[in-house]
Structure formats: structure tokens, C-alpha cells
Design a protein around this motif. Sequence first.
Motif, PDB file in Angstrom:
ATOM      1  N   ILE A  16      62.331  35.565  65.697  1.00 40.83           N
ATOM      2  CA  ILE A  16      60.921  35.220  65.488  1.00 40.83           C
ATOM      3  C   ILE A  16      60.792  34.157  64.408  1.00 40.83           C
ATOM      4  N   GLY A  17      61.579  34.273  63.341  1.00 43.03           N
ATOM      5  CA  GLY A  17      61.526  33.278  62.266  1.00 43.03           C
ATOM      6  C   GLY A  17      61.933  31.898  62.739  1.00 43.03           C
ATOM      7  N   ALA A  18      63.019  31.807  63.514  1.00 47.47           N
ATOM      8  CA  ALA A  18      63.445  30.507  64.023  1.00 47.47           C
ATOM      9  C   ALA A  18      62.420  29.944  65.007  1.00 47.47           C
ATOM     10  N   ALA A  19      61.843  30.810  65.830  1.00 51.60           N
ATOM     11  CA  ALA A  19      60.800  30.355  66.759  1.00 51.60           C
ATOM     12  C   ALA A  19      59.560  29.892  66.002  1.00 51.60           C
ATOM     13  N   LEU A  20      59.246  30.567  64.908  1.00 53.52           N
ATOM     14  CA  LEU A  20      58.099  30.187  64.084  1.00 53.52           C
ATOM     15  C   LEU A  20      58.313  28.822  63.436  1.00 53.52           C
ATOM     16  N   VAL A  21      59.526  28.582  62.952  1.00 56.04           N
ATOM     17  CA  VAL A  21      59.857  27.267  62.398  1.00 56.04           C
ATOM     18  C   VAL A  21      59.698  26.203  63.479  1.00 56.04           C
ATOM     19  N   LEU A  25      56.693  23.398  63.289  1.00 54.92           N
ATOM     20  CA  LEU A  25      57.134  22.019  63.094  1.00 54.92           C
ATOM     21  C   LEU A  25      56.774  21.151  64.296  1.00 54.92           C
ATOM     22  N   TRP A  26      56.906  21.694  65.500  1.00 60.77           N
ATOM     23  CA  TRP A  26      56.522  20.931  66.695  1.00 60.77           C
ATOM     24  C   TRP A  26      55.019  20.638  66.662  1.00 60.77           C
ATOM     25  N   ALA A  27      54.223  21.635  66.305  1.00 56.89           N
ATOM     26  CA  ALA A  27      52.770  21.409  66.197  1.00 56.89           C
ATOM     27  C   ALA A  27      52.472  20.351  65.142  1.00 56.89           C
ATOM     28  N   HIS A  28      53.198  20.390  64.043  1.00 55.79           N
ATOM     29  CA  HIS A  28      53.028  19.396  62.986  1.00 55.79           C
ATOM     30  C   HIS A  28      53.350  18.000  63.506  1.00 55.79           C
ATOM     31  N   LEU A  29      54.458  17.878  64.217  1.00 56.56           N
ATOM     32  CA  LEU A  29      54.844  16.567  64.743  1.00 56.56           C
ATOM     33  C   LEU A  29      53.838  16.057  65.759  1.00 56.56           C
ATOM     34  N   MET A  30      53.311  16.926  66.582  1.00 57.51           N
ATOM     35  CA  MET A  30      52.352  16.501  67.608  1.00 57.51           C
ATOM     36  C   MET A  30      50.991  16.150  67.003  1.00 57.51           C
ATOM     37  N   LEU A  31      50.569  16.910  65.988  1.00 62.83           N
ATOM     38  CA  LEU A  31      49.249  16.671  65.402  1.00 62.83           C
ATOM     39  C   LEU A  31      49.225  15.507  64.418  1.00 62.83           C
ATOM     40  N   GLY A  32      50.255  15.398  63.596  1.00 63.27           N
ATOM     41  CA  GLY A  32      50.176  14.442  62.515  1.00 63.27           C
ATOM     42  C   GLY A  32      51.098  13.247  62.593  1.00 63.27           C
ATOM     43  N   ASN A  33      52.098  13.276  63.460  1.00 58.47           N
ATOM     44  CA  ASN A  33      53.122  12.253  63.374  1.00 58.47           C
ATOM     45  C   ASN A  33      53.526  11.634  64.705  1.00 58.47           C
ATOM     46  N   PHE A  34      52.947  12.055  65.797  1.00 56.83           N
ATOM     47  CA  PHE A  34      53.461  11.630  67.093  1.00 56.83           C
ATOM     48  C   PHE A  34      53.419  10.111  67.273  1.00 56.83           C
ATOM     49  N   ASP A  57      64.262  18.861  70.413  1.00 57.42           N
ATOM     50  CA  ASP A  57      64.924  18.545  69.145  1.00 57.42           C
ATOM     51  C   ASP A  57      64.659  19.614  68.088  1.00 57.42           C
ATOM     52  N   VAL A  58      63.415  20.056  68.000  1.00 54.92           N
ATOM     53  CA  VAL A  58      63.040  21.060  67.008  1.00 54.92           C
ATOM     54  C   VAL A  58      63.682  22.406  67.345  1.00 54.92           C
ATOM     55  N   ALA A  59      63.692  22.783  68.623  1.00 59.71           N
ATOM     56  CA  ALA A  59      64.302  24.056  69.012  1.00 59.71           C
ATOM     57  C   ALA A  59      65.807  24.043  68.747  1.00 59.71           C
ATOM     58  N   LYS A  60      66.446  22.926  69.053  1.00 64.20           N
ATOM     59  CA  LYS A  60      67.886  22.821  68.829  1.00 64.20           C
ATOM     60  C   LYS A  60      68.212  22.916  67.337  1.00 64.20           C
ATOM     61  N   ALA A  61      67.435  22.265  66.504  1.00 64.21           N
ATOM     62  CA  ALA A  61      67.696  22.291  65.061  1.00 64.21           C
ATOM     63  C   ALA A  61      67.365  23.653  64.453  1.00 64.21           C
ATOM     64  N   SER A  62      66.327  24.313  64.933  1.00 68.24           N
ATOM     65  CA  SER A  62      65.939  25.597  64.330  1.00 68.24           C
ATOM     66  C   SER A  62      66.770  26.758  64.843  1.00 68.24           C
ATOM     67  N   ALA A  63      67.500  26.590  65.930  1.00 67.10           N
ATOM     68  CA  ALA A  63      68.346  27.675  66.434  1.00 67.10           C
ATOM     69  C   ALA A  63      69.423  28.062  65.426  1.00 67.10           C
ATOM     70  N   ALA A  87      61.361  32.079  50.068  1.00 68.11           N
ATOM     71  CA  ALA A  87      61.812  30.775  49.564  1.00 68.11           C
ATOM     72  C   ALA A  87      62.891  30.186  50.471  1.00 68.11           C
ATOM     73  N   LEU A  88      63.797  31.013  50.947  1.00 68.58           N
ATOM     74  CA  LEU A  88      64.845  30.510  51.838  1.00 68.58           C
ATOM     75  C   LEU A  88      64.287  30.138  53.213  1.00 68.58           C
ATOM     76  N   PHE A  89      63.265  30.844  53.683  1.00 65.12           N
ATOM     77  CA  PHE A  89      62.601  30.465  54.933  1.00 65.12           C
ATOM     78  C   PHE A  89      61.939  29.100  54.770  1.00 65.12           C
ATOM     79  N   ALA A  90      61.254  28.885  53.651  1.00 65.04           N
ATOM     80  CA  ALA A  90      60.616  27.590  53.396  1.00 65.04           C
ATOM     81  C   ALA A  90      61.657  26.481  53.308  1.00 65.04           C
ATOM     82  N   LEU A  91      62.780  26.761  52.685  1.00 64.78           N
ATOM     83  CA  LEU A  91      63.867  25.788  52.625  1.00 64.78           C
ATOM     84  C   LEU A  91      64.417  25.499  54.019  1.00 64.78           C
ATOM     85  N   GLY A  92      64.525  26.519  54.855  1.00 66.88           N
ATOM     86  CA  GLY A  92      64.968  26.319  56.238  1.00 66.88           C
ATOM     87  C   GLY A  92      64.003  25.457  57.027  1.00 66.88           C
TER      88      GLY A  92
END
Length: 151
Positions: A16-21, A25-34, A57-63, A87-92
Amino acid sequence: MKPSARASRALGAGLIGAALVALTLWAHLMLGNFDTLAGLGYAERARTVTGLSLAFDVAKASAVLILPLALLAAISGPWPLRALLAALFALGWYWVAERVAGGFASATGGGWLPGEAFASLIYRPGLTPALWGGAVLVFLGVIWRLCRRPG
């Protein structure tokens, strides 16, 4: 709680944590940076930047985060350990964002220095802290729900 049940819950929290990341992040890229990312293109690949390519790309990196988050979830107990886990989740989250951003071409034609790709391509003053902090709080809720000890 049996050790096998605790391990399966910790693995579920890691998934769940990796899926959440990946999702935030995908939502962030689509909303603010696409538009920025689509204009730059990938550094070494001759493929078009699309929402699906960013999701891959995001799924591969967060796996890569599944096992470390599961191990940390297994030992999460009192709040000092949960604060460390947050803190380690935020760093991830940052690490995955940096890896994804580093795969894009630089506007100057050279490579990216450490942290430069995140600062240039990912960070947006209002959006990044909101999604990043929200993801950390949701993950702490997942840990609280799945990995608490009864009694």
C-alpha cells in the motif's frame, strides 16, 4: 497476533505504501508538471511522454520501496518508531521523484546534478508539500490500522 499474520499485514502495508507513493507522484506529475516534462522528453529513450508512460516510470521506481516499507512496518510500534517510519516514507517519496525526474532530458543538454532534477522538474510550491504530506499522513493511517498490536 501470530507472526505470520503480522508479516502479511506488514507486507500489505509495504504494498500500500509503494502504491501510495506511485499514485501521489503520478497525480503530481499530471497536475503540475506534465507540460514541462512533455516538452523536455526522455533523456535516452525515443518515446513520447504520456500519462501512461509516466505511470509506468513511477510504478517501476516505487516498486523498490515495497520490501523496505514492509520491514519498517513490521517493526513499527511506539510513536518514536512510527515517526521514523514517516520520515523514511517521505524520503522514499523524494527518492522515487528524483529517480523519475532524472530520466528526463535536461534543458541545457547535460545531465542532472543530485537534487537538481527534483528542484527543476518536480517541486511546485503549493502542490508538492500538499501531496507529499498527505501521502505521509495516509501511510501513517495505514500503519496504525494494519500494524497495531492488540491490547
